[in-house]
Design an enzyme around this catalytic site. Sequence first.
Site, mmCIF file in Angstrom:
data_model
loop_
_atom_site.group_PDB
_atom_site.id
_atom_site.type_symbol
_atom_site.label_atom_id
_atom_site.label_comp_id
_atom_site.label_asym_id
_atom_site.label_seq_id
_atom_site.Cartn_x
_atom_site.Cartn_y
_atom_site.Cartn_z
ATOM 1 N N GLU A 35 41.557 33.930 22.746
ATOM 2 C CA GLU A 35 40.151 33.638 23.087
ATOM 3 C C GLU A 35 39.275 33.871 21.859
ATOM 4 O OE1 GLU A 35 39.029 35.888 26.559
ATOM 5 O OE2 GLU A 35 40.687 35.095 27.721
ATOM 6 N N GLY A 57 44.440 44.865 43.803
ATOM 7 C CA GLY A 57 43.643 46.059 43.513
ATOM 8 C C GLY A 57 42.198 45.799 43.913
ATOM 9 N N ARG A 58 41.264 46.388 43.164
ATOM 10 C CA ARG A 58 39.836 46.255 43.522
ATOM 11 C C ARG A 58 39.380 44.794 43.553
ATOM 12 N NH1 ARG A 58 39.701 51.084 40.179
ATOM 13 N NH2 ARG A 58 40.193 49.620 38.536
ATOM 14 N N ILE A 59 39.713 44.039 42.497
ATOM 15 C CA ILE A 59 39.242 42.647 42.429
ATOM 16 C C ILE A 59 40.012 41.780 43.429
ATOM 17 C CG2 ILE A 59 39.034 40.596 40.945
ATOM 18 C CD1 ILE A 59 38.551 42.566 38.587
ATOM 19 N N HIS A 73 35.885 32.812 29.939
ATOM 20 C CA HIS A 73 35.943 34.253 30.265
ATOM 21 C C HIS A 73 34.578 34.761 30.767
ATOM 22 C CE1 HIS A 73 38.232 38.185 29.239
ATOM 23 N NE2 HIS A 73 37.378 38.397 30.206
ATOM 24 N N THR A 87 41.952 34.857 36.423
ATOM 25 C CA THR A 87 40.707 35.443 35.894
ATOM 26 C C THR A 87 41.001 36.818 35.297
ATOM 27 O OG1 THR A 87 40.281 36.390 38.068
ATOM 28 C CG2 THR A 87 39.157 34.304 37.554
ATOM 29 N N SER A 88 42.302 37.141 35.129
ATOM 30 C CA SER A 88 42.622 38.506 34.668
ATOM 31 C C SER A 88 42.749 38.537 33.147
ATOM 32 C CB SER A 88 43.875 39.018 35.369
ATOM 33 O OG SER A 88 45.016 38.267 34.996
ATOM 34 N N ARG A 89 43.915 38.242 32.635
ATOM 35 C CA ARG A 89 44.114 38.131 31.191
ATOM 36 C C ARG A 89 45.088 37.003 30.949
ATOM 37 N NH1 ARG A 89 40.183 40.755 30.930
ATOM 38 N NH2 ARG A 89 39.813 42.686 29.779
HETATM 39 C C1 8YV Z 1 34.340 41.275 30.116
HETATM 40 C C2 8YV Z 1 36.515 41.657 31.444
HETATM 41 O O1 8YV Z 1 33.720 40.053 30.036
HETATM 42 O O2 8YV Z 1 36.076 43.594 32.679
HETATM 43 C C3 8YV Z 1 36.875 42.972 32.001
HETATM 44 O O3 8YV Z 1 38.010 43.423 31.785
HETATM 45 O O4 8YV Z 1 37.353 40.917 31.075
HETATM 46 C C4 8YV Z 1 35.089 41.222 31.408
HETATM 47 O O5 8YV Z 1 34.327 41.852 32.332
HETATM 48 C C5 8YV Z 1 35.147 41.444 28.889
HETATM 49 O O6 8YV Z 1 35.782 42.667 28.941
HETATM 50 C C6 8YV Z 1 34.305 41.322 27.650
HETATM 51 O O7 8YV Z 1 33.586 42.478 27.409
#
Ligand code: 8YV
Length: 324
Positions: free
Chosen positions: A261, A149-151, A280, A230-232
């Site tokens: 987290e 996707g975008r990222i 994160h 770097t997602s979840r």
């Molecule tokens: C934030 C993120 O650090 O955009 C997201 O989904 O995980 C990060 O940009 C996080 O949401 C904490 O606010």
Amino acid sequence: MMKPKVLLPSFISRYEKVIKMLSLVAHIEYIDANKYQEQLTDVVGMIGGKINEKILQNALKLKVVARYGVGYDDCDVNAMTQHKVYLCHTPGVLSNSVADMVLTLLLACNRKIVQADRYVREGWEDRAPGYPSYGLDLQGKTLGIVGLGRIGLEVAKRCVKGFEMSLIYFDVNRNLKAEKELGAKFMPLDDVMKKSDFISVNVSLTSRTIGMIGDEQLRMMKNTAYIINTSRGPVIDQTSLVKVLSEEVIAGAGLDVFEIEPIPKNDPLLKLQNLVLSPHIGSVTEEAREAMAVCNANNIVSVIKGEIPPPNVVPEQRGMMFKK
Ligand code: 8YV
């Protein structure tokens, strides 16, 4: 006439532009953990996350929540829709910073930067124990993206155009632009796992993606390959990841996100050496963080002015006209 109340996390106060935008239409209050319940009763808009039924029941005047981030898996969208509360997020503005973070972790894993730093500080003696093991040249290697996707697309551009890597990907949707412009090849997830030298996970967390990379998928990876998330955290089954890392089934991992987290102090991941960890911080750049706050403010201002639906409403609420 009294301006409607908007509730903000205190760190937003550093963005003057945002405060100016919101002050024109709203009375600003900052979240105070000691009187949060009370603050919610007459709030119309807020920046934050972790929105659930309990919060919504206390916030009868709430019309819009602007999630400070692109992922909104911590918000109950169904409950928000039932309560006619818009949920907005910040797509696009953080793609560059997260993609930079993917590359930071990828390079750090591959060239063993954490070990190298320790080796230098602890007394650099030529080829003494602790000397970092060899990395790989990135040129010509295969990057596998899970979620283009975008990222994912920004990660792909950096790797293909900058490092001359080749690109394979899995997504629920084909990305024809990336196929045409970056030579991306679409394939099933299992093939991406098998063929990649580096894997970047860039999907959002949903019921479909939770645990999508489990023991079976991890064991398909080359034993020289790295996985970067770097997602979840819950997209990769963390117990299985610990196993494959400790058995050295794969070369390593770069993780910015975790199942829980902050990661608990006794988590087995913290004992392993073949991974690089960060707290994160994918979107933590000056530019992205300010742009996220501006995006949030824009959405709140829109709703207060009655311009609905707001511009960055989440896909589940697209086109919905909530009047309260
Ligand atoms: C934030 C993120 O650090 O955009 C997201 O989904 O995980 C990060 O940009 C996080 O949401 C904490 O606010």
